[in-house]
Design a protein around this motif. Structure first.
Motif, PDB file in Angstrom:
ATOM      1  N   MET A 103       0.843  -1.203   0.000  1.00  0.00           N
ATOM      2  CA  MET A 103       0.000   0.000   0.000  1.00  0.00           C
ATOM      3  C   MET A 103       0.878   1.252   0.000  1.00  0.00           C
ATOM      4  N   ASP A 104       1.958   1.216   0.797  1.00  0.00           N
ATOM      5  CA  ASP A 104       2.853   2.372   0.865  1.00  0.00           C
ATOM      6  C   ASP A 104       3.521   2.623  -0.483  1.00  0.00           C
ATOM      7  N   LEU A 106       2.296   1.868  -3.416  1.00  0.00           N
ATOM      8  CA  LEU A 106       1.281   2.442  -4.317  1.00  0.00           C
ATOM      9  C   LEU A 106       1.126   3.931  -4.070  1.00  0.00           C
ATOM     10  N   ARG A 107       1.037   4.306  -2.802  1.00  0.00           N
ATOM     11  CA  ARG A 107       0.864   5.731  -2.477  1.00  0.00           C
ATOM     12  C   ARG A 107       2.083   6.529  -2.930  1.00  0.00           C
ATOM     13  N   GLY A 110       1.872   7.753  -6.189  1.00  0.00           N
ATOM     14  CA  GLY A 110       0.795   8.721  -6.391  1.00  0.00           C
ATOM     15  C   GLY A 110      -0.564   8.085  -6.583  1.00  0.00           C
ATOM     16  N   GLU A 112      -4.176   6.438  -5.575  1.00  0.00           N
ATOM     17  CA  GLU A 112      -5.130   6.492  -4.480  1.00  0.00           C
ATOM     18  C   GLU A 112      -5.470   5.055  -4.113  1.00  0.00           C
ATOM     19  N   VAL A 113      -5.392   4.748  -2.817  1.00  0.00           N
ATOM     20  CA  VAL A 113      -5.603   3.370  -2.371  1.00  0.00           C
ATOM     21  C   VAL A 113      -6.949   3.268  -1.656  1.00  0.00           C
TER      22      VAL A 113
END
Ligand SMILES: Cc1ncc(COP(=O)(O)O)c(C=O)c1O
Length: 468
Positions: A103-104, A106-107, A110, A112-113
């Motif tokens: 998840m980190d 992906l963020r 840029g 949106e998760v």
């Protein structure tokens, strides 16, 4: 000059590497294809890039558009990378059990998760796939990448992964081994190789995955296999999975996958995720029956860096009971048959169990209804407990029972999910886990599944005697 116009030009072209220590003693050659060498860190860079470029070509993804995908992480990362390069917005919908590192990452790209519970029936509106589809429909310029059904996914493996393996082995490859998530890798790569020569295609599947006929209960290898919630009515398989390409399936338990993953890092320098351990465990089994003329290739989908808190964490492995061989005998006598009820069991039935066969249990675990009772329950399907206090008060007390409808389902009176300890924990470690959870008893897990019950008093006695 050797200059690439963008990062996505670097997707694919991964090497083949010989397995040394893990394949020692085998006559056949065992090779691995480390797909974590792709710029986004996984095999999914291939499908993600191919799907985006195809959607741009056919006009379904237009400038200023938003890419939306349901992903266990890697496809999202591949798409986020492509989105950054091509200038799109991206939303990734993930099951909340996915490793936090993913998840980190992906963020950081840029993206949106959006997270959603992992264990939902397919028909549920919040099911990861349905939710992603809905977000895409409701977003102006939204495009659902749909790796499960997008033909660009298997096609890119037919166009790239297959030819790379054929070329790198000089046409000597005899067996391809890969896990099956969306099925894109095994279908496209396998089909290409079969078009070139007599190559056997072997799927590697977690023990409870539906793909080979497992009960669909949860397993610990992220992103491979097929889970099925017991309330799912119509289970659809991905169109990216072409079953006709797969000659046979090797079924690998979580313990073997997870411990092979650990060995790959420690003995081969290959820091990979558990679907790589799954594929290598299957490849080693396949190779055991083969002679020196055979060349087995296993695909390693992603890097272990995204799973440092899971498969590469000794604490995680012990907590779930995957790592215990070095602690022989510990907690062994706490294991045994455990009587369970489901959320739908009636109070009357629970009372009979609690006063009869389960009378010595400090608690009765409450599990998801509808699973095959011959298999131990996976920890994520341990939904609650009836502890002795609840049993005595709400279930066994005749006065309470008289006030309640005996048909009341246990799900209405149970307490939250139990604390858990692993078969590899020492008594002191298990006590610390109970302290952290503020609990007096816990379920004992082996391979992430229910194996017994322990109480604080037992653990304290054991920790005390271990001190002498
Ligand atoms: C880590 C990992 N392993 C295995 C797979 C399965 O590959 P495929 O979807 O091509 O079947 C995936 C796909 O998401 C993955 O991310």
């Amino acid at each position: 000059m050797l200059i690439h116009d963008s990062l996505i030009d670097l997707v694919g072209g991964t090497p083949l590497v010989r397995l040394g220590r893990l394949a020692a003693g085998l006559s056949a050659t065992v090779l691995v294809k480390p797909e974590y060498l792709n710029p986004g860190g996984s095999v999914k860079d291939r499908a993600a890039t191919a799907m985006v470029l195809a959607a741009e070509r056919d006009g379904s993804l237009r400038p200023g558009g938003t890419i939306v995908e349901a992903s266990s992480g890697n496809t999202g990362i591949g798409l986020a990378q492509a989105a950054a390069v091509r200038g799109f917005r991206i939303v990734v919908v993930l099951p909340e059990t996915v490793a936090v590192e993913k998840m980190d990452v992906l963020r950081a790209y840029g993206a949106e998760v959006v997270t959603t519970p992992a264990s939902l029936p397919r028909e549920h509106p919040e099911h990861v796939n349905r939710l992603a589809q809905r977000i895409a429909e409701e977003t102006p310029g939204g495009w659902f990448a749909d790796q499960y059904d997008n033909p660009a996914n298997p096609a890119v493996h037919h166009a790239t992964t297959g030819p790379e393996i054929w070329m790198a082995t000089g046409g000597r490859v005899t067996h391809l081994v890969a896990g099956i998530g969306t099925g894109g890798t095994i279908s496209g790569t396998g089909r290409y190789l079969k078009e070139q020569g007599p190559v056997e295609v072997v799927g590697a599947d977690p023990a409870t995955s539906v793909y080979h006929g497992g009960d669909g209960s949860p397993f610990f290898v992220e992103a491979a296999g097929h889970y099925r919630h017991t309330a799912t009515v119509t289970d659809t398989w991905p169109r990216s999975y072409h079953r006709d390409v797969v000659d046979r399936i090797e079924v690998i338990g979580d313990r073997e996958s997870v411990l092979t993953t650990r060995r790959l890092a420690r003995e081969e320098g290959l820091l990979v995720g558990a679907s790589s351990g799954l594929a290598v465990a299957a490849a080693l089994r396949v190779a055991r029956g083969l002679g020196p003329e055979h060349v087995v290739v296993a695909v390693l989908p992603d890097s272990g860096r995204t799973y440092l808190s899971k498969y590469h964490s000794a604490d995680w492995l012990r907590r779930l009971g995957f790592l215990d061989d070095d602690r022989p005998g510990l907690l062994a006598d706490a294991t045994g048959p455990v009587h369970t009820v489901t959320t739908e069991t009636s109070l009357a039935e629970a009372a009979a169990l609690a006063a009869g066969p389960a009378r010595d249990q400090p608690l009765v675990p409450v599990v998801l209804p509808g699973r095959d009772p011959r298999f131990a329950t996976a920890v994520s399907e341990l939904l609650g407990v009836l502890d002795r206090a609840v049993l005595d008060r709400a279930v066994l007390d005749p006065a309470v029972l008289a006030r309640r409808d005996p048909a009341t389902p246990v799900g209405e009176v149970m307490c939250g999910p139990p604390a858990s300890v692993g078969t590899g924990d020492t008594a002191a470690e298990a006590l610390a886990r109970l302290d952290a959870a503020g609990a007096d008893h816990a379920v004992l897990l082996r391979d992430g599944r229910l194996a017994g019950l322990v109480t604080r008093a037992e653990l304290a006695a054991r920790a005390f005697s271990a001190g002498f």
